[in-house]
Enzyme design. Structure first.
Site, PDB file in Angstrom:
ATOM      1  CE  LYS A   1     -96.741  63.610 -22.418  1.00 14.84           C
ATOM      2  NZ  LYS A   1     -96.936  62.619 -21.384  1.00 14.84           N
TER       3      LYS A   1
ATOM      4  CB  THR B   1     -99.516  58.612 -16.124  1.00 14.69           C
ATOM      5  OG1 THR B   1     -98.914  57.635 -16.979  1.00 14.69           O
ATOM      6  CG2 THR B   1    -100.732  59.186 -16.816  1.00 14.69           C
TER       7      THR B   1
ATOM      8  CB  SER C   1     -94.880  54.809 -18.841  1.00 14.66           C
ATOM      9  OG  SER C   1     -93.666  55.137 -19.451  1.00 14.66           O
TER      10      SER C   1
ATOM     11  N   GLY D   1    -101.280  61.580 -31.231  1.00 17.02           N
ATOM     12  CA  GLY D   1    -100.686  61.626 -29.904  1.00 17.02           C
ATOM     13  C   GLY D   1     -99.396  60.839 -29.943  1.00 17.02           C
TER      14      GLY D   1
END
Length: 185
Positions: free
Chosen positions: A43, A173, A134, A55
């Site tokens: 990312k 994550t 998130s 990112g």
């Protein structure tokens, strides 16, 4: 939630300006609804001959579209990151096609960090910590605490530890991290 159309998420990106250093990092997890679709998504992208690092969080395909547009803006404005970010945000907000894209970007050069959103916002954080995705609030809390209470740590170390803390808390994550530092010109 639409059961027929899976929702793909890419999460948690952290960037920090600390002690004259700039670092940005992200985890590698992409989820489809409540399932891990991929655990090693990259990312973080270098643009403009590595002078600017970005990112993304959100839909991966949408983020790549925005990264391409941001790179075009960087070339058009000779690497002026803030100007390119503002022009991208304007296009993103007003263009019919771009307006539907579901992603956010963080971009960093050797001096500053910016968050670019689809609502036309270009935000430069007051505290030198930018997070999206998130797990962003977990990572932001960790980064702010480390920046304040562990000033001896490098920007890269703070990004790494903040992402690990977020990964311990946020189910979207993981601990597969990519971190880049931005070198001064």
């Amino acid at each position: 939630m639409n059961e027929l159309k899976p929702i793909i998420k890419s999460t948690t990106v952290v960037a920090i300006v600390h002690n004259g250093q700039v670092a940005i990092g992200a985890d590698g997890q992409a989820t489809m609804n409540n399932t891990v679709a991929k655990s090693n998504v990259k990312k973080i992208r270098k643009l403009h001959d590595g002078k600017i690092v970005t990112g993304f969080a959100g839909s991966t395909a949408d983020a790549f579209t925005l990264l391409d547009r941001f790179d075009e803006k960087l070339n058009a404005y000779r690497g002026n990151m803030k100007r390119a970010a503002i022009e991208l945000a304007k296009d993103w907000r007003t263009d019919r096609y771009l307006r539907k894209l579901e992603a956010m970007l963080i971009c960093a050069d050797a001096q500053e960090v910016l968050i670019i959103s689809g609502t036309g916002d270009v935000l430069e954080p007051d505290n030198g910590v930018a997070t999206i995705g998130s797990g962003s609030m977990y990572a932001q809390a960790a980064a702010l605490a480390l920046k304040k209470h562990a000033p001896h740590m490098s920007a890269e170390e703070i990004v790494r530890e903040s992402l690990h803390i977020a990964a311990d808390i946020c189910i979207y994550t993981n601990h597969n991290l990519i971190i880049e530092t931005v070198k001064a010109n």
